[in-house]
Scaffold this active site. Sequence first.
Site, mmCIF file in Angstrom:
data_model
loop_
_atom_site.group_PDB
_atom_site.id
_atom_site.type_symbol
_atom_site.label_atom_id
_atom_site.label_comp_id
_atom_site.label_asym_id
_atom_site.label_seq_id
_atom_site.Cartn_x
_atom_site.Cartn_y
_atom_site.Cartn_z
ATOM 1 N N HIS A 50 0.810 -1.221 0.000
ATOM 2 C CA HIS A 50 0.000 0.000 0.000
ATOM 3 C C HIS A 50 0.844 1.274 0.000
ATOM 4 O O HIS A 50 0.327 2.360 -0.269
ATOM 5 C CB HIS A 50 -0.986 -0.004 1.177
ATOM 6 C CG HIS A 50 -0.394 0.280 2.515
ATOM 7 N ND1 HIS A 50 -0.102 -0.713 3.431
ATOM 8 C CD2 HIS A 50 -0.034 1.440 3.119
ATOM 9 C CE1 HIS A 50 0.384 -0.173 4.528
ATOM 10 N NE2 HIS A 50 0.444 1.140 4.365
ATOM 11 N N GLY A 84 3.454 6.428 8.316
ATOM 12 C CA GLY A 84 4.815 6.674 7.855
ATOM 13 C C GLY A 84 5.748 5.548 8.246
ATOM 14 O O GLY A 84 6.803 5.362 7.641
ATOM 15 N N ASN A 85 5.366 4.787 9.278
ATOM 16 C CA ASN A 85 6.130 3.600 9.660
ATOM 17 C C ASN A 85 5.845 2.424 8.721
ATOM 18 O O ASN A 85 6.585 1.429 8.722
ATOM 19 C CB ASN A 85 5.795 3.147 11.083
ATOM 20 C CG ASN A 85 6.573 3.886 12.146
ATOM 21 O OD1 ASN A 85 6.015 4.701 12.861
ATOM 22 N ND2 ASN A 85 7.869 3.609 12.242
ATOM 23 N N SER A 86 4.767 2.495 7.964
ATOM 24 C CA SER A 86 4.364 1.382 7.108
ATOM 25 C C SER A 86 5.503 0.941 6.191
ATOM 26 O O SER A 86 6.119 1.755 5.509
ATOM 27 C CB SER A 86 3.167 1.782 6.246
ATOM 28 O OG SER A 86 2.013 1.935 7.018
ATOM 29 N N ASP A 102 0.003 -7.612 1.385
ATOM 30 C CA ASP A 102 0.399 -6.212 1.525
ATOM 31 C C ASP A 102 1.910 -6.064 1.579
ATOM 32 O O ASP A 102 2.453 -5.298 2.376
ATOM 33 C CB ASP A 102 -0.241 -5.562 2.759
ATOM 34 C CG ASP A 102 -0.127 -4.025 2.737
ATOM 35 O OD1 ASP A 102 0.056 -3.478 1.631
ATOM 36 O OD2 ASP A 102 -0.202 -3.403 3.804
ATOM 37 N N VAL A 114 -11.984 -25.772 -0.479
ATOM 38 C CA VAL A 114 -12.969 -26.027 0.572
ATOM 39 C C VAL A 114 -13.429 -24.708 1.172
ATOM 40 O O VAL A 114 -12.699 -23.728 1.178
ATOM 41 C CB VAL A 114 -12.416 -26.923 1.719
ATOM 42 C CG1 VAL A 114 -12.103 -28.318 1.225
ATOM 43 C CG2 VAL A 114 -11.197 -26.282 2.377
#
Length: 462
Positions: A97, A199-201, A127, A258
Amino acid sequence: MVGVAFLLVGIASATARDLPDLTALVENLKPVVVNIQTSKKARGGKQAMPNNPFKNSPFEHFFQPFMDRMPQGEMQTQNLGSGVIIDADGFILTNNHVVEEADEIKVRLVDEREFVAKVIGSDPKSDLALIQIPVKQKLQAAKLGDSDAIKVGAWVVAIGNPFGLEATVTSGIISAKGRAIGNGPYEDFLQTDAAINPGNSGGPLFDLDGNVIGINTAIFSRSGGYMGIGFAIPVNMAKNVVTQLKSSGKVTRGWIGVGIQMVTQELASALGLETARGALVSQVVKSGPAQEAGIKAGDVILKFNGQEIHKMRDLPTIVAATAVGNKVPVAILRDGKEQTVQIKVRELPKEESSAAASKGDADADKTDPLGIKVKALGDNQRRQGRLGDDIKGVVVAKIDPDGAGAKAGLRAGDVIVDVNRQSVESPNDYEQAIDKLGKNRNVLLRVARDGGVLFIAVNLDR
Protein backbone atom coordinates in the site's frame (compact mmCIF):
# COMPACT_ATOMS: atom_id res chain seq x y z
CA MET A 1 13.19 6.20 56.42
CA VAL A 2 16.81 5.78 55.45
CA GLY A 3 16.28 2.07 54.96
CA VAL A 4 13.29 2.72 52.73
CA ALA A 5 15.30 5.18 50.62
CA PHE A 6 18.06 2.62 50.10
CA LEU A 7 15.47 0.01 49.15
CA LEU A 8 13.93 2.28 46.49
CA VAL A 9 17.33 3.10 45.03
CA GLY A 10 18.11 -0.60 44.87
CA ILE A 11 14.90 -1.36 43.00
CA ALA A 12 15.51 1.47 40.51
CA SER A 13 19.05 0.26 39.84
CA ALA A 14 17.89 -3.30 39.25
CA THR A 15 15.20 -2.13 36.85
CA ALA A 16 17.71 -0.03 34.89
CA ARG A 17 20.06 -3.01 34.62
CA ASP A 18 17.24 -5.19 33.22
CA LEU A 19 16.35 -2.73 30.41
CA PRO A 20 18.30 -3.33 27.18
CA ASP A 21 20.85 -0.77 25.98
CA LEU A 22 19.82 -0.20 22.35
CA THR A 23 22.40 2.41 21.32
CA ALA A 24 24.87 0.10 19.53
CA LEU A 25 22.05 -1.92 17.98
CA VAL A 26 20.30 1.15 16.56
CA GLU A 27 23.55 2.64 15.25
CA ASN A 28 24.19 -0.55 13.31
CA LEU A 29 20.63 -0.90 11.97
CA LYS A 30 19.84 2.63 10.81
CA PRO A 31 21.61 2.24 7.43
CA VAL A 32 19.31 -0.63 6.38
CA VAL A 33 16.12 1.43 6.85
CA VAL A 34 15.02 3.75 4.05
CA ASN A 35 12.53 6.55 3.54
CA ILE A 36 10.08 6.01 0.67
CA GLN A 37 8.18 8.85 -0.99
CA THR A 38 5.75 8.09 -3.80
CA SER A 39 3.80 10.34 -6.12
CA LYS A 40 0.77 9.63 -8.24
CA LYS A 41 -0.70 11.77 -10.98
CA ALA A 42 -4.46 12.14 -11.13
CA ARG A 43 -6.29 13.63 -14.06
CA GLY A 44 -8.55 16.55 -13.27
CA GLY A 45 -11.43 17.84 -15.37
CA LYS A 46 -14.38 20.16 -15.39
CA GLN A 47 -17.20 18.75 -13.38
CA ALA A 48 -20.11 19.77 -11.23
CA MET A 49 -19.25 20.85 -7.71
CA PRO A 50 -19.14 17.72 -5.52
CA ASN A 51 -21.74 17.59 -2.75
CA ASN A 52 -23.14 20.92 -3.98
CA PRO A 53 -26.13 21.72 -1.73
CA PHE A 54 -27.61 23.94 -4.49
CA LYS A 55 -27.38 21.35 -7.27
CA ASN A 56 -30.40 21.40 -9.61
CA SER A 57 -31.56 24.63 -7.99
CA PRO A 58 -31.64 28.22 -9.34
CA PHE A 59 -28.46 28.93 -7.33
CA GLU A 60 -26.29 26.24 -8.95
CA HIS A 61 -25.06 28.53 -11.74
CA PHE A 62 -23.58 30.92 -9.16
CA PHE A 63 -21.11 28.26 -8.05
CA GLN A 64 -20.09 26.91 -11.47
CA PRO A 65 -17.70 29.83 -12.27
CA PHE A 66 -15.68 28.92 -9.15
CA MET A 67 -15.44 25.32 -10.37
CA ASP A 68 -14.36 26.52 -13.81
CA ARG A 69 -11.49 28.51 -12.30
CA MET A 70 -10.19 25.52 -10.30
CA PRO A 71 -6.88 24.05 -11.62
CA GLN A 72 -7.54 21.50 -14.33
CA GLY A 73 -5.32 18.81 -15.82
CA GLU A 74 -2.86 16.77 -13.79
CA MET A 75 -2.93 16.80 -10.01
CA GLN A 76 -0.36 14.99 -7.88
CA THR A 77 -0.80 13.09 -4.63
CA GLN A 78 2.08 11.98 -2.43
CA ASN A 79 2.55 9.21 0.09
CA LEU A 80 5.27 8.55 2.66
CA GLY A 81 6.42 5.23 4.04
CA SER A 82 9.42 3.17 5.06
CA GLY A 83 11.31 0.16 3.78
CA VAL A 84 14.17 -2.15 4.66
CA ILE A 85 17.12 -3.14 2.49
CA ILE A 86 17.18 -6.94 2.32
CA ASP A 87 19.78 -7.41 -0.43
CA ALA A 88 23.10 -5.61 -1.01
CA ASP A 89 22.14 -5.05 -4.67
CA GLY A 90 19.45 -2.58 -3.70
CA PHE A 91 16.39 -4.77 -3.14
CA ILE A 92 14.02 -3.21 -0.61
CA LEU A 93 11.01 -4.75 1.11
CA THR A 94 8.05 -2.54 1.96
CA ASN A 95 4.24 -2.56 2.08
CA ASN A 96 2.26 -2.84 -1.11
CA HIS A 97 0.00 0.00 0.00
CA VAL A 98 3.02 2.31 0.21
CA VAL A 99 3.94 1.94 -3.49
CA GLU A 100 0.67 0.78 -5.03
CA GLU A 101 -0.22 2.62 -8.28
CA ALA A 102 2.65 5.07 -7.79
CA ASP A 103 3.98 6.88 -10.87
CA GLU A 104 7.29 7.58 -9.18
CA ILE A 105 8.99 6.05 -6.15
CA LYS A 106 11.87 7.92 -4.49
CA VAL A 107 14.06 6.21 -1.92
CA ARG A 108 16.28 8.14 0.48
CA LEU A 109 19.03 6.35 2.39
CA VAL A 110 20.24 7.32 5.83
CA ASP A 111 23.25 9.10 4.23
CA GLU A 112 20.79 11.36 2.30
CA ARG A 113 21.43 9.76 -1.11
CA GLU A 114 18.27 9.56 -3.21
CA PHE A 115 17.30 7.06 -5.89
CA VAL A 116 14.32 6.41 -8.12
CA ALA A 117 13.13 2.85 -7.49
CA LYS A 118 11.30 0.37 -9.69
CA VAL A 119 8.77 -2.20 -8.53
CA ILE A 120 10.03 -5.75 -8.95
CA GLY A 121 6.73 -7.24 -7.82
CA SER A 122 3.89 -6.70 -5.40
CA ASP A 123 1.35 -8.83 -3.56
CA PRO A 124 -1.80 -7.03 -2.36
CA LYS A 125 -3.06 -10.10 -0.48
CA SER A 126 -0.12 -9.99 1.95
CA ASP A 127 0.40 -6.21 1.53
CA LEU A 128 4.05 -6.69 0.59
CA ALA A 129 6.08 -5.26 -2.29
CA LEU A 130 9.66 -5.66 -3.48
CA ILE A 131 11.34 -2.63 -5.06
CA GLN A 132 14.92 -2.03 -6.24
CA ILE A 133 17.17 1.00 -6.51
CA PRO A 134 20.13 1.27 -8.94
CA VAL A 135 23.31 1.21 -6.86
CA LYS A 136 26.94 1.02 -8.00
CA GLN A 137 28.25 -0.12 -4.64
CA LYS A 138 26.94 -2.85 -2.39
CA LEU A 139 24.61 -1.67 0.38
CA GLN A 140 24.37 -2.85 3.95
CA ALA A 141 21.46 -5.29 4.10
CA ALA A 142 19.34 -6.44 7.01
CA LYS A 143 19.30 -10.01 8.25
CA LEU A 144 15.93 -11.78 8.13
CA GLY A 145 15.17 -13.61 11.36
CA ASP A 146 12.65 -16.22 12.48
CA SER A 147 9.28 -14.76 13.44
CA ASP A 148 8.06 -18.17 14.61
CA ALA A 149 10.76 -18.23 17.28
CA ILE A 150 10.01 -14.79 18.73
CA LYS A 151 8.08 -15.01 22.00
CA VAL A 152 5.40 -12.81 23.48
CA GLY A 153 7.13 -10.40 25.85
CA ALA A 154 10.35 -10.25 23.83
CA TRP A 155 11.87 -6.81 23.28
CA VAL A 156 11.65 -5.38 19.76
CA VAL A 157 12.77 -2.19 18.00
CA ALA A 158 10.94 -0.39 15.19
CA ILE A 159 12.76 2.02 12.89
CA GLY A 160 10.90 4.09 10.32
CA ASN A 161 9.63 7.48 9.28
CA PRO A 162 6.49 8.23 11.29
CA PHE A 163 4.79 11.42 10.07
CA GLY A 164 7.79 11.92 7.77
CA LEU A 165 10.29 12.12 10.65
CA GLU A 166 13.15 10.07 9.22
CA ALA A 167 15.05 7.34 11.08
CA THR A 168 12.84 7.44 14.16
CA VAL A 169 13.46 4.66 16.66
CA THR A 170 10.87 3.22 19.04
CA SER A 171 11.01 0.16 21.24
CA GLY A 172 8.61 -2.13 23.04
CA ILE A 173 7.68 -5.76 23.29
CA ILE A 174 5.77 -8.36 21.31
CA SER A 175 2.28 -8.08 22.80
CA ALA A 176 0.71 -11.01 20.97
CA LYS A 177 1.14 -13.31 17.98
CA GLY A 178 -1.25 -14.69 15.40
CA ARG A 179 -3.51 -11.64 15.33
CA ALA A 180 -6.23 -11.24 12.68
CA ILE A 181 -7.53 -7.72 12.09
CA GLY A 182 -9.82 -8.22 9.11
CA ASN A 183 -7.41 -7.03 6.42
CA GLY A 184 -7.52 -10.20 4.33
CA PRO A 185 -7.45 -13.99 4.25
CA TYR A 186 -3.75 -14.39 5.10
CA GLU A 187 -3.47 -12.78 8.51
CA ASP A 188 -1.04 -13.85 11.19
CA PHE A 189 0.16 -10.51 12.53
CA LEU A 190 2.65 -9.84 15.28
CA GLN A 191 1.21 -7.29 17.71
CA THR A 192 3.57 -4.86 19.38
CA ASP A 193 3.39 -1.87 21.70
CA ALA A 194 6.46 -0.29 20.05
CA ALA A 195 5.14 3.05 18.79
CA ILE A 196 4.06 2.72 15.14
CA ASN A 197 2.44 5.64 13.36
CA PRO A 198 1.54 6.68 9.78
CA GLY A 199 4.82 6.67 7.85
CA ASN A 200 6.13 3.60 9.66
CA SER A 201 4.36 1.38 7.11
CA GLY A 202 6.81 -0.91 5.35
CA GLY A 203 9.53 -0.40 7.95
CA PRO A 204 11.21 -3.23 9.85
CA LEU A 205 10.58 -4.60 13.33
CA PHE A 206 13.85 -5.94 14.78
CA ASP A 207 14.66 -8.32 17.59
CA LEU A 208 17.54 -7.53 19.95
CA ASP A 209 19.95 -9.54 17.78
CA GLY A 210 19.30 -7.12 14.91
CA ASN A 211 17.24 -9.56 12.85
CA VAL A 212 14.10 -8.42 11.03
CA ILE A 213 11.18 -10.34 12.51
CA GLY A 214 8.35 -8.31 11.00
CA ILE A 215 7.30 -5.61 8.53
CA ASN A 216 5.25 -2.89 10.22
CA THR A 217 2.00 -2.51 8.37
CA ALA A 218 -0.97 -1.34 10.46
CA ILE A 219 -2.03 0.45 13.60
CA PHE A 220 -5.15 0.29 15.70
CA SER A 221 -6.18 3.86 16.32
CA ARG A 222 -9.29 5.99 16.72
CA SER A 223 -7.30 9.18 16.24
CA GLY A 224 -4.89 8.18 13.46
CA GLY A 225 -1.98 8.20 15.93
CA TYR A 226 -0.24 5.80 18.27
CA MET A 227 -2.43 4.00 20.83
CA GLY A 228 -0.10 1.23 21.95
CA ILE A 229 -1.27 -1.34 19.40
CA GLY A 230 0.65 -1.91 16.17
CA PHE A 231 0.79 -4.84 13.79
CA ALA A 232 3.62 -6.33 11.74
CA ILE A 233 3.64 -8.97 9.02
CA PRO A 234 5.75 -11.92 10.27
CA VAL A 235 9.02 -12.10 8.37
CA ASN A 236 8.57 -15.85 7.78
CA MET A 237 5.53 -15.06 5.65
CA ALA A 238 7.46 -12.28 3.91
CA LYS A 239 10.35 -14.61 3.04
CA ASN A 240 8.14 -16.81 0.86
CA VAL A 241 6.57 -13.77 -0.81
CA VAL A 242 9.96 -12.13 -1.48
CA THR A 243 11.40 -15.28 -3.03
CA GLN A 244 8.53 -15.46 -5.51
CA LEU A 245 8.48 -11.74 -6.27
CA LYS A 246 12.22 -11.78 -6.93
CA SER A 247 12.03 -14.73 -9.30
CA SER A 248 8.78 -14.05 -11.16
CA GLY A 249 7.38 -10.71 -10.01
CA LYS A 250 4.20 -12.37 -8.70
CA VAL A 251 3.04 -14.73 -5.98
CA THR A 252 1.47 -18.13 -6.61
CA ARG A 253 -0.58 -19.64 -3.79
CA GLY A 254 -1.84 -23.11 -3.07
CA TRP A 255 -5.55 -24.01 -3.13
CA ILE A 256 -7.54 -27.08 -2.12
CA GLY A 257 -11.13 -25.96 -2.74
CA VAL A 258 -12.97 -26.03 0.57
CA GLY A 259 -15.16 -23.60 2.48
CA ILE A 260 -14.33 -23.58 6.19
CA GLN A 261 -15.68 -22.24 9.44
CA MET A 262 -14.49 -21.89 13.01
CA VAL A 263 -14.88 -24.81 15.40
CA THR A 264 -16.64 -23.45 18.46
CA GLN A 265 -16.68 -25.29 21.78
CA GLU A 266 -20.26 -26.34 21.10
CA LEU A 267 -19.32 -27.69 17.68
CA ALA A 268 -16.29 -29.43 19.15
CA SER A 269 -18.50 -31.33 21.60
CA ALA A 270 -20.92 -32.31 18.85
CA LEU A 271 -18.08 -33.43 16.57
CA GLY A 272 -16.31 -35.49 19.22
CA LEU A 273 -13.38 -33.15 19.83
CA GLU A 274 -12.11 -32.59 23.37
CA THR A 275 -11.08 -29.02 22.56
CA ALA A 276 -12.12 -26.51 19.91
CA ARG A 277 -9.48 -26.86 17.21
CA GLY A 278 -9.11 -27.39 13.50
CA ALA A 279 -11.13 -26.03 10.58
CA LEU A 280 -14.65 -27.33 9.96
CA VAL A 281 -15.36 -27.96 6.27
CA SER A 282 -18.67 -26.29 5.44
CA GLN A 283 -18.42 -26.60 1.67
CA VAL A 284 -16.43 -28.59 -0.88
CA VAL A 285 -15.82 -27.05 -4.29
CA LYS A 286 -17.00 -29.30 -7.10
CA SER A 287 -14.13 -31.05 -8.91
CA GLY A 288 -11.63 -29.32 -6.61
CA PRO A 289 -8.60 -31.00 -5.00
CA ALA A 290 -10.44 -31.65 -1.72
CA GLN A 291 -13.41 -33.34 -3.41
CA GLU A 292 -11.07 -35.50 -5.47
CA ALA A 293 -9.32 -36.52 -2.23
CA GLY A 294 -12.63 -37.52 -0.63
CA ILE A 295 -13.05 -34.56 1.75
CA LYS A 296 -16.70 -34.01 2.72
CA ALA A 297 -18.69 -31.22 4.34
CA GLY A 298 -18.65 -31.87 8.10
CA ASP A 299 -15.04 -33.07 8.15
CA VAL A 300 -12.68 -31.23 10.49
CA ILE A 301 -9.18 -30.61 9.13
CA LEU A 302 -6.76 -31.11 12.04
CA LYS A 303 -3.40 -31.18 10.25
CA PHE A 304 -2.21 -30.08 6.84
CA ASN A 305 1.10 -31.42 5.57
CA GLY A 306 2.14 -32.21 9.13
CA GLN A 307 1.26 -28.78 10.53
CA GLU A 308 -1.35 -28.49 13.26
CA ILE A 309 -4.44 -26.43 12.50
CA HIS A 310 -5.08 -24.81 15.87
CA LYS A 311 -7.59 -22.27 14.55
CA MET A 312 -9.62 -22.00 11.38
CA ARG A 313 -7.52 -19.12 9.99
CA ASP A 314 -4.34 -21.23 10.23
CA LEU A 315 -5.45 -23.31 7.26
CA PRO A 316 -5.57 -20.62 4.50
CA THR A 317 -2.07 -19.41 5.38
CA ILE A 318 -0.57 -22.90 5.46
CA VAL A 319 -2.28 -24.00 2.25
CA ALA A 320 -1.26 -20.78 0.48
CA ALA A 321 2.41 -21.40 1.35
CA THR A 322 2.33 -24.97 0.03
CA ALA A 323 3.98 -25.49 -3.36
CA VAL A 324 1.52 -26.01 -6.20
CA GLY A 325 1.57 -29.61 -7.44
CA ASN A 326 2.65 -31.12 -4.12
CA LYS A 327 0.63 -34.06 -2.81
CA VAL A 328 0.37 -33.67 0.95
CA PRO A 329 -1.19 -35.62 3.85
CA VAL A 330 -4.23 -34.07 5.50
CA ALA A 331 -5.47 -35.37 8.86
CA ILE A 332 -9.23 -35.07 9.28
CA LEU A 333 -11.85 -36.00 11.84
CA ARG A 334 -14.97 -37.70 10.45
CA ASP A 335 -17.72 -39.25 12.53
CA GLY A 336 -15.53 -38.97 15.62
CA LYS A 337 -12.60 -40.86 14.05
CA GLU A 338 -9.34 -39.50 12.69
CA GLN A 339 -8.09 -40.48 9.26
CA THR A 340 -5.59 -39.20 6.72
CA VAL A 341 -6.16 -38.39 3.06
CA GLN A 342 -3.76 -37.20 0.37
CA ILE A 343 -4.53 -33.92 -1.42
CA LYS A 344 -2.76 -32.59 -4.49
CA VAL A 345 -2.50 -28.83 -4.12
CA ARG A 346 -3.47 -26.68 -7.09
CA GLU A 347 -2.87 -23.01 -7.84
CA LEU A 348 -5.30 -20.57 -6.28
CA PRO A 349 -7.74 -19.47 -9.02
CA LYS A 350 -7.75 -15.74 -9.71
CA GLU A 351 -11.36 -15.35 -8.64
CA GLU A 352 -10.61 -16.85 -5.23
CA SER A 353 -9.13 -14.75 -2.43
CA SER A 354 -8.64 -17.44 0.19
CA ALA A 355 -6.21 -20.35 0.16
CA ALA A 356 -8.96 -22.58 1.43
CA ALA A 357 -11.44 -21.14 -1.10
CA SER A 358 -14.04 -20.50 1.55
CA LYS A 359 -17.04 -18.61 0.28
CA GLY A 360 -17.63 -17.38 3.80
CA ASP A 361 -14.14 -15.95 4.24
CA ALA A 362 -13.15 -15.22 0.65
CA ASP A 363 -14.39 -12.47 -1.62
CA ALA A 364 -15.25 -10.36 1.41
CA ASP A 365 -16.09 -7.40 -0.80
CA LYS A 366 -18.50 -9.26 -3.09
CA THR A 367 -22.23 -9.56 -2.57
CA ASP A 368 -24.80 -12.07 -3.79
CA PRO A 369 -27.79 -11.55 -6.16
CA LEU A 370 -29.65 -9.73 -3.37
CA GLY A 371 -26.70 -7.38 -2.98
CA ILE A 372 -25.84 -8.60 0.50
CA LYS A 373 -23.22 -10.56 2.41
CA VAL A 374 -24.26 -12.62 5.42
CA LYS A 375 -22.53 -14.05 8.48
CA ALA A 376 -23.44 -16.38 11.32
CA LEU A 377 -25.74 -15.07 14.04
CA GLY A 378 -23.72 -14.55 17.22
CA ASP A 379 -24.62 -13.69 20.79
CA ASN A 380 -23.77 -10.00 20.30
CA GLN A 381 -26.12 -9.65 17.33
CA ARG A 382 -28.80 -11.55 19.24
CA ARG A 383 -28.56 -9.10 22.15
CA GLN A 384 -28.41 -6.04 19.92
CA GLY A 385 -31.45 -7.17 17.93
CA ARG A 386 -33.36 -8.18 21.09
CA LEU A 387 -33.89 -11.64 19.60
CA GLY A 388 -35.22 -14.60 21.53
CA ASP A 389 -33.43 -17.91 21.74
CA ASP A 390 -35.96 -19.39 19.32
CA ILE A 391 -34.80 -17.09 16.49
CA LYS A 392 -32.24 -18.67 14.20
CA GLY A 393 -30.83 -17.26 10.99
CA VAL A 394 -28.00 -15.29 9.42
CA VAL A 395 -27.04 -11.64 9.87
CA VAL A 396 -26.86 -9.20 6.97
CA ALA A 397 -23.22 -8.15 7.46
CA LYS A 398 -22.89 -6.02 4.34
CA ILE A 399 -25.44 -4.52 1.95
CA ASP A 400 -25.09 -2.77 -1.38
CA PRO A 401 -27.23 0.39 -1.14
CA ASP A 402 -28.04 0.02 -4.84
CA GLY A 403 -28.78 -3.71 -4.65
CA ALA A 404 -32.15 -5.44 -4.87
CA GLY A 405 -32.22 -6.23 -1.14
CA ALA A 406 -31.65 -2.63 -0.03
CA LYS A 407 -34.27 -1.36 -2.49
CA ALA A 408 -36.78 -3.80 -1.01
CA GLY A 409 -36.14 -2.50 2.52
CA LEU A 410 -33.51 -4.94 3.82
CA ARG A 411 -30.99 -3.40 6.23
CA ALA A 412 -27.54 -4.21 7.54
CA GLY A 413 -27.99 -6.02 10.88
CA ASP A 414 -31.25 -7.71 9.87
CA VAL A 415 -31.44 -11.41 10.65
CA ILE A 416 -32.74 -13.52 7.77
CA VAL A 417 -34.74 -16.39 9.24
CA ASP A 418 -35.86 -18.06 6.02
CA VAL A 419 -35.64 -17.68 2.24
CA ASN A 420 -38.73 -18.63 0.24
CA ARG A 421 -40.02 -20.41 3.36
CA GLN A 422 -36.83 -22.45 3.66
CA SER A 423 -35.20 -21.92 7.07
CA VAL A 424 -31.59 -20.77 7.07
CA GLU A 425 -29.57 -21.32 10.22
CA SER A 426 -26.07 -20.78 8.82
CA PRO A 427 -24.34 -18.96 5.97
CA ASN A 428 -24.08 -22.30 4.19
CA ASP A 429 -27.87 -22.82 4.47
CA TYR A 430 -28.42 -19.35 3.09
CA GLU A 431 -26.08 -19.93 0.14
CA GLN A 432 -27.87 -23.18 -0.69
CA ALA A 433 -31.23 -21.41 -0.59
CA ILE A 434 -29.94 -18.68 -2.92
CA ASP A 435 -28.48 -21.29 -5.28
CA LYS A 436 -31.95 -22.87 -5.55
CA LEU A 437 -33.49 -19.65 -6.85
CA GLY A 438 -32.52 -20.43 -10.42
CA LYS A 439 -34.68 -18.33 -12.75
CA ASN A 440 -37.02 -17.29 -9.95
CA ARG A 441 -36.68 -13.51 -9.74
CA ASN A 442 -38.89 -13.08 -6.67
CA VAL A 443 -37.58 -13.88 -3.21
CA LEU A 444 -39.65 -13.90 -0.01
CA LEU A 445 -37.58 -13.28 3.10
CA ARG A 446 -38.68 -13.61 6.70
CA VAL A 447 -36.58 -11.20 8.72
CA ALA A 448 -36.09 -10.58 12.45
CA ARG A 449 -35.57 -6.92 13.32
CA ASP A 450 -35.82 -4.90 16.55
CA GLY A 451 -37.41 -7.74 18.49
CA GLY A 452 -40.04 -8.51 15.83
CA VAL A 453 -40.35 -10.58 12.65
CA LEU A 454 -41.51 -9.36 9.23
CA PHE A 455 -41.63 -10.51 5.62
CA ILE A 456 -39.72 -8.69 2.87
CA ALA A 457 -40.32 -9.43 -0.82
CA VAL A 458 -37.28 -8.86 -3.05
CA ASN A 459 -37.47 -8.61 -6.83
CA LEU A 460 -34.06 -9.43 -8.27
CA ASP A 461 -34.82 -7.46 -11.44
CA ARG A 462 -34.94 -4.20 -9.51
